[in-house]
Design an enzyme around this catalytic site. Structure first.
Site, mmCIF file in Angstrom:
data_model
loop_
_atom_site.group_PDB
_atom_site.id
_atom_site.type_symbol
_atom_site.label_atom_id
_atom_site.label_comp_id
_atom_site.label_asym_id
_atom_site.label_seq_id
_atom_site.Cartn_x
_atom_site.Cartn_y
_atom_site.Cartn_z
ATOM 1 N N GLU A 188 32.009 7.862 132.810
ATOM 2 C CA GLU A 188 31.607 7.847 131.403
ATOM 3 C C GLU A 188 31.390 6.433 130.895
ATOM 4 O O GLU A 188 31.994 5.482 131.381
ATOM 5 C CB GLU A 188 32.702 8.504 130.542
ATOM 6 N N CYS A 233 31.205 0.267 126.138
ATOM 7 C CA CYS A 233 32.411 0.336 126.943
ATOM 8 C C CYS A 233 32.013 1.030 128.247
ATOM 9 O O CYS A 233 31.514 2.159 128.222
ATOM 10 C CB CYS A 233 33.445 1.154 126.161
ATOM 11 N N CYS A 236 40.873 5.906 138.584
ATOM 12 C CA CYS A 236 41.611 4.637 138.577
ATOM 13 C C CYS A 236 42.883 4.825 139.386
ATOM 14 O O CYS A 236 43.497 5.884 139.348
ATOM 15 C CB CYS A 236 41.960 4.246 137.129
ATOM 16 N N CYS A 251 48.767 4.376 135.088
ATOM 17 C CA CYS A 251 49.491 4.193 133.824
ATOM 18 C C CYS A 251 49.691 5.576 133.187
ATOM 19 O O CYS A 251 48.721 6.312 132.992
ATOM 20 C CB CYS A 251 48.717 3.261 132.887
ATOM 21 N N CYS A 281 47.498 6.973 130.146
ATOM 22 C CA CYS A 281 46.041 6.872 130.207
ATOM 23 C C CYS A 281 45.441 8.089 130.906
ATOM 24 O O CYS A 281 45.900 8.485 131.982
ATOM 25 C CB CYS A 281 45.666 5.590 130.955
ATOM 26 N N CYS A 314 39.655 4.698 123.422
ATOM 27 C CA CYS A 314 40.380 3.997 124.491
ATOM 28 C C CYS A 314 41.260 4.931 125.290
ATOM 29 O O CYS A 314 42.075 5.645 124.737
ATOM 30 C CB CYS A 314 41.302 2.940 123.901
HETATM 31 N N1 SAH Z 1 42.131 -0.753 133.764
HETATM 32 C C1 SAH Z 1 41.826 -1.658 132.707
HETATM 33 C C2 SAH Z 1 40.663 -1.238 131.818
HETATM 34 C C3 SAH Z 1 40.576 0.194 131.364
HETATM 35 S S1 SAH Z 1 41.571 0.780 130.049
HETATM 36 C C4 SAH Z 1 43.039 -1.932 131.879
HETATM 37 O O1 SAH Z 1 44.025 -1.210 132.021
HETATM 38 O O2 SAH Z 1 43.040 -2.890 131.122
HETATM 39 C C5 SAH Z 1 41.164 -0.101 128.585
HETATM 40 C C6 SAH Z 1 42.357 -0.214 127.626
HETATM 41 O O3 SAH Z 1 42.714 1.059 127.056
HETATM 42 C C7 SAH Z 1 43.609 -0.735 128.336
HETATM 43 O O4 SAH Z 1 44.263 -1.670 127.526
HETATM 44 C C8 SAH Z 1 44.432 0.529 128.439
HETATM 45 O O5 SAH Z 1 45.792 0.261 128.637
HETATM 46 C C9 SAH Z 1 44.117 1.216 127.137
HETATM 47 N N2 SAH Z 1 44.485 2.630 127.122
HETATM 48 C C10 SAH Z 1 44.502 3.495 128.143
HETATM 49 N N3 SAH Z 1 44.895 4.708 127.756
HETATM 50 C C11 SAH Z 1 45.133 4.619 126.421
HETATM 51 C C12 SAH Z 1 45.543 5.556 125.444
HETATM 52 N N4 SAH Z 1 45.787 6.821 125.762
HETATM 53 N N5 SAH Z 1 45.674 5.118 124.176
HETATM 54 C C13 SAH Z 1 45.406 3.838 123.855
HETATM 55 N N6 SAH Z 1 44.996 2.926 124.731
HETATM 56 C C14 SAH Z 1 44.866 3.296 126.012
#
Ligand code: SAH
Length: 366
Positions: free
Chosen positions: A108, A121, A128, A132, A135, A359
């Protein structure tokens, strides 16, 4: 039962995306064109069409003999991805696109038009591997790295949509790119770096975007952060910190068990110094998990007097998640305490939330 004619080709697992002009450096493009039996300058003509005019349609390449066009298009501009669907909100100024890649993989991208800028974005990997727990993308694991051209094409497609006036508000230019879609960009280092070159090389060698308008977001892969600092780019680095202490960060960003908070912050300051740019620290505020006043103070102490800006992101809960966004009063207090330490802070807007385009929500759910 599959219906004949409705079968779509799915490449065998492990097959590579087809080679595309955007995978190649200017020198490699010339070589590729010569291998096809064409004059080297055809590479430049092709680049003018693809990067300069965003045209991937051979019928428009009138400066190239008709007999050569088909051959060049087939060899160097294969279709890499098709739109499964667009989903829009905010009066169609936020648009999420679900793409199907050559092997059936889904990724996406999101385009966000603001009065003063347009941001895309984009994804750097399908899925991935960083795991985390908050996410959406992290839940399904890594499918594969995207090729350089698969990354660039997300942008080229967005620029075409903006140029043609498809996005409300009249024709516009893309100003910002954030590697905050699916994937960990620094885990796909070489292809992401090549994509940054294609995006920022001046036209017609590349799309001519400003390096300063590009943000690479990482969980904190320290060796890759240091390597990126050595490239001498002026792209912005965003570090997904989410906790100021190792105990909590080990859970929220599991790669922290490998590179600790102190190490990732050192790598961030090194990047800031080398690139001459403030690093952006990303912090998703999760109710009663990482939003306590004492954690704000600890974060403030670790970041004060550094070249940094904190981006607080209200958590977008993923389906089935036990976690939610912080209470408004806790968010306010978190901001206040960071500011008391002199740390610049903003709360990220959550555009695209209702289309699962905000995000961390990009999960290519189908
Ligand atoms: N892998 C990279 C880039 C992708 S995520 C990274 O982790 O930085 C982009 C941003 O969105 C990151 O800061 C991530 O931690 C955040 N993110 C992921 N899931 C989220 C969620 N459910 N709510 C808010 N931010 C989130």
């Amino acid at each position: 039962m599959p219906v004949p004619g409705e079968l779509t080709f799915v490449a065998p697992r492990g097959a590579k995306p087809p080679r595309h002009l955007a995978d190649l450096s200017p020198a490699d493009r010339r070589e590729a064109v010569v291998e096809l039996g064409e004059k080297p300058f055809r590479a430049n003509q092709l680049a003018r069409h693809y990067f300069g005019r965003l045209s991937a349609d051979p019928a428009e390449w009138t400066d190239i003999p008709a007999a050569s066009r088909g051959k060049l298009a087939e060899a160097l501009l294969p279709d890499l991805m098709s739109v499964v669907r667009h989903v829009s909100c905010d009066d169609d100024t936020t648009r999420k696109t679900l793409w199907k890649l050559f092997d059936g993989t889904l990724v996406e991208s999101v385009l966000m038009r603001y009065p003063d800028r347009v941001t895309m974005c984009i994804s750097s990997q399908a899925g991935c591997g960083m795991n985390c727990p908050f996410c959406a993308t992290g839940q399904a694991g890594l499918t594969r790295n995207l090729s350089t051209a698969e990354i660039v094409e997300q942008i080229a497609a967005g620029m075409r949509a903006l140029q043609s006036g498809e996005i409300p508000g009249g024709p516009a230019r893309l100003s910002n790119v954030v590697f905050m879609g699916m994937g960990e960009p620094l885990a796909n280092y070489n292809r992401v770096l090549a994509a940054i070159r294609r995006l920022t090389d001046p036209a017609p060698d590349g799309l001519g975007l400003s390096q300063r308008g590009i943000t690479v977001s990482t969980v904190g892969l320290v060796p890759a952060m240091n390597r990126l600092a050595d490239e001498g780019l002026s792209v912005r680095l965003a570090l997904s910190l989410h906790a100021p202490d190792d105990e909590l960060r080990d859970t929220l960003v599991p790669v922290n068990t490998r590179w600790k908070v102190a190490e990732v912050l050192d790598a961030a300051w090194n990047y800031a110094e080398r690139s001459n740019r403030r690093v952006s620290v990303e912090y998703a505020l999760i109710k009663d998990i990482n939003d306590q006043a004492w954690r704000a103070d600890l974060l403030g102490r670790k970041l004060r007097n550094r070249r940094v800006h904190v981006n607080l992101i209200p958590l977008n809960p993923t389906p089935g998640s036990k976690w939610t966004a912080s209470r408004p009063e806790d968010e306010r207090e978190f901001v206040r305490r960071l500011e008391a330490h002199g740390v610049p802070v903003t709360v990220r807007d959550t555009r695209g939330q209702e289309i699962d385009g905000a995000c961390g929500q990009l999960a290519a759910a189908g």
